[in-house]
Design a protein around this motif. Sequence first.
Motif, PDB file in Angstrom:
ATOM      1  N   ASN A  90       0.892  -1.068  -0.023  1.00 30.91           N
ATOM      2  CA  ASN A  90      -0.034   0.004   0.119  1.00 30.91           C
ATOM      3  C   ASN A  90       0.826   1.297  -0.062  1.00 30.91           C
ATOM      4  O   ASN A  90       1.582   1.250   0.888  1.00 30.91           O
ATOM      5  CB  ASN A  90      -0.890   0.083   1.308  1.00 30.91           C
ATOM      6  N   PRO A  91       0.905   2.229  -0.973  1.00 29.86           N
ATOM      7  CA  PRO A  91       1.853   3.178  -1.229  1.00 29.86           C
ATOM      8  C   PRO A  91       1.497   4.229   0.027  1.00 29.86           C
ATOM      9  O   PRO A  91       2.573   4.835   0.254  1.00 29.86           O
ATOM     10  CB  PRO A  91       1.385   3.853  -2.472  1.00 29.86           C
ATOM     11  N   LEU A  92       0.386   4.224   0.888  1.00 26.56           N
ATOM     12  CA  LEU A  92       0.345   5.142   1.885  1.00 26.56           C
ATOM     13  C   LEU A  92       0.805   4.598   3.244  1.00 26.56           C
ATOM     14  O   LEU A  92       0.863   5.106   4.346  1.00 26.56           O
ATOM     15  CB  LEU A  92      -1.085   5.490   2.071  1.00 26.56           C
ATOM     16  N   ASP A  93       1.098   3.095   3.400  1.00 27.61           N
ATOM     17  CA  ASP A  93       1.917   2.407   4.422  1.00 27.61           C
ATOM     18  C   ASP A  93       3.217   2.971   4.580  1.00 27.61           C
ATOM     19  O   ASP A  93       4.053   2.498   3.301  1.00 27.61           O
ATOM     20  CB  ASP A  93       1.722   1.045   4.241  1.00 27.61           C
ATOM     21  N   LEU A  94       3.887   3.395   5.333  1.00 24.73           N
ATOM     22  CA  LEU A  94       5.234   4.173   5.672  1.00 24.73           C
ATOM     23  C   LEU A  94       5.943   3.531   6.757  1.00 24.73           C
ATOM     24  O   LEU A  94       5.289   3.545   7.903  1.00 24.73           O
ATOM     25  CB  LEU A  94       5.258   5.526   5.421  1.00 24.73           C
ATOM     26  N   GLN A  95       7.061   2.790   6.424  1.00 21.11           N
ATOM     27  CA  GLN A  95       8.037   2.212   7.375  1.00 21.11           C
ATOM     28  C   GLN A  95       9.286   3.324   7.663  1.00 21.11           C
ATOM     29  O   GLN A  95       9.799   3.622   6.366  1.00 21.11           O
ATOM     30  CB  GLN A  95       8.498   0.889   7.212  1.00 21.11           C
ATOM     31  N   PHE A 162       0.421   8.019  -7.275  1.00 19.90           N
ATOM     32  CA  PHE A 162       1.404   8.793  -6.618  1.00 19.90           C
ATOM     33  C   PHE A 162       2.272   8.034  -6.128  1.00 19.90           C
ATOM     34  O   PHE A 162       2.138   6.624  -5.999  1.00 19.90           O
ATOM     35  CB  PHE A 162       0.909   9.660  -5.379  1.00 19.90           C
ATOM     36  N   SER A 163       3.669   8.437  -5.437  1.00 21.95           N
ATOM     37  CA  SER A 163       4.599   7.678  -5.062  1.00 21.95           C
ATOM     38  C   SER A 163       5.415   8.539  -3.803  1.00 21.95           C
ATOM     39  O   SER A 163       5.106   9.555  -3.975  1.00 21.95           O
ATOM     40  CB  SER A 163       5.514   7.240  -6.081  1.00 21.95           C
ATOM     41  N   TYR A 172       3.270  12.939  -7.505  1.00 24.53           N
ATOM     42  CA  TYR A 172       2.188  12.479  -8.022  1.00 24.53           C
ATOM     43  C   TYR A 172       2.007  12.795  -9.682  1.00 24.53           C
ATOM     44  O   TYR A 172       2.825  13.868 -10.125  1.00 24.53           O
ATOM     45  CB  TYR A 172       0.896  13.076  -7.340  1.00 24.53           C
ATOM     46  N   VAL A 173       1.309  11.782 -10.239  1.00 25.97           N
ATOM     47  CA  VAL A 173       1.143  12.156 -11.690  1.00 25.97           C
ATOM     48  C   VAL A 173      -0.117  12.905 -12.103  1.00 25.97           C
ATOM     49  O   VAL A 173      -1.186  12.562 -11.692  1.00 25.97           O
ATOM     50  CB  VAL A 173       1.377  10.958 -12.628  1.00 25.97           C
ATOM     51  N   ASN A 174      -0.021  14.143 -12.633  1.00 24.35           N
ATOM     52  CA  ASN A 174      -1.355  14.848 -13.164  1.00 24.35           C
ATOM     53  C   ASN A 174      -1.837  14.363 -14.391  1.00 24.35           C
ATOM     54  O   ASN A 174      -1.457  13.311 -14.953  1.00 24.35           O
ATOM     55  CB  ASN A 174      -0.935  16.245 -13.143  1.00 24.35           C
ATOM     56  N   GLU A 175      -2.907  15.093 -14.811  1.00 26.05           N
ATOM     57  CA  GLU A 175      -3.819  14.612 -15.980  1.00 26.05           C
ATOM     58  C   GLU A 175      -2.856  14.756 -17.043  1.00 26.05           C
ATOM     59  O   GLU A 175      -3.323  14.120 -18.297  1.00 26.05           O
ATOM     60  CB  GLU A 175      -5.057  15.782 -15.945  1.00 26.05           C
ATOM     61  N   SER A 226      15.199   6.419   6.814  1.00 24.58           N
ATOM     62  CA  SER A 226      14.962   6.522   5.258  1.00 24.58           C
ATOM     63  C   SER A 226      13.415   5.885   5.580  1.00 24.58           C
ATOM     64  O   SER A 226      12.851   5.371   6.498  1.00 24.58           O
ATOM     65  CB  SER A 226      15.694   5.749   4.622  1.00 24.58           C
ATOM     66  N   ILE A 227      12.668   6.247   4.437  1.00 26.61           N
ATOM     67  CA  ILE A 227      11.151   5.802   4.466  1.00 26.61           C
ATOM     68  C   ILE A 227      10.913   4.844   3.440  1.00 26.61           C
ATOM     69  O   ILE A 227      11.442   5.027   2.167  1.00 26.61           O
ATOM     70  CB  ILE A 227      10.236   7.149   4.121  1.00 26.61           C
ATOM     71  N   VAL A 228      10.286   3.582   3.761  1.00 26.28           N
ATOM     72  CA  VAL A 228      10.037   2.671   2.934  1.00 26.28           C
ATOM     73  C   VAL A 228       8.379   2.688   2.576  1.00 26.28           C
ATOM     74  O   VAL A 228       7.683   2.311   3.519  1.00 26.28           O
ATOM     75  CB  VAL A 228      10.475   1.254   3.412  1.00 26.28           C
ATOM     76  N   SER A 229       8.336   2.918   1.396  1.00 18.07           N
ATOM     77  CA  SER A 229       6.521   2.941   1.069  1.00 18.07           C
ATOM     78  C   SER A 229       6.116   1.430   0.736  1.00 18.07           C
ATOM     79  O   SER A 229       7.050   0.615   0.162  1.00 18.07           O
ATOM     80  CB  SER A 229       6.446   3.829  -0.367  1.00 18.07           C
TER      81      SER A 229
END
Length: 275
Positions: A90-95, A162-163, A172-175, A226-229
């Motif tokens: 899940n990209p919004l789960d951050l470790q 998004f990432s 994030y990637v826009n339109e 550091s963040i692991v997504s």
Amino acid sequence: MLRSMYAGISGMKNFQTKLDVIGNNIANVNTAGFKKGRVTFQDMMSQTTAGAQGPTATRGGVNPMQVGLGSQMGTIDNIHTQGFRQTTNNPLDLQLEGDGMFVLQDADDSTYYTRAGNFYLDDNDNIVNPDGYYLRGFTADDNGEITTGIGNLSIPETAKSFSIQTDGTVNYVNEDNETIVAGQILLASFSNPSGLEKAGSNLFINSPNAGLAENLVTPETEGTASIVSGALEMSNVDLAEEFTEMITAQRGFQANTRIITTSDEILQELVNLKR
């Protein structure tokens, strides 16, 4: 009354507290971001029956004679070692891999800190934790440039995807299929994280002894994590260790009850001297 009876009572109370802490650790074995507790004991004051004497010309020195009066609670520590990783994709789960804590803010501008990285998007596109507290970080302007202003991080509703990078940058990637920077996550650094106070719901609050750094920092700088997504930091509770401590606490409690029952038998014999 016998001193041993009161010493046994103090030991029972302390081992009961230790069992309470162990029970809480086991109950939170699968709680994201949970930091286990540890209990340490100290001996209580001792009654001196004879003081020490230094050596003289005619004899050697004499050591003091003291009778201990039981034990007392020393500390109840929070152990901030790295927890186990659980991959969720899940990209919004951050470790957090290393030191530091996420910074959260509620509607009353109260600040909280957490290692639990299970975040979500609310109806206003803000990144929030399960209690609705906002994730804080450097915001970005309309051109996608990160500013020095600290605010709530959000991802536009129109974003296709998004990432989150290891340095906390939220893209994030826009339109138009362009990659835009939405902001950068900030971390709080503590010289003594064990000094933090638990506030429930996987949250910590600052205390005078936690040693909060003056400024929030970005991940991978100044020794922060550091963040692991796509992963979560789980509890750092080791069940094998907790069950071992449970056994020692149970036996310690039983031994102290034996002291009390033995002391009671001695008192009964004293009472029976007068028939």
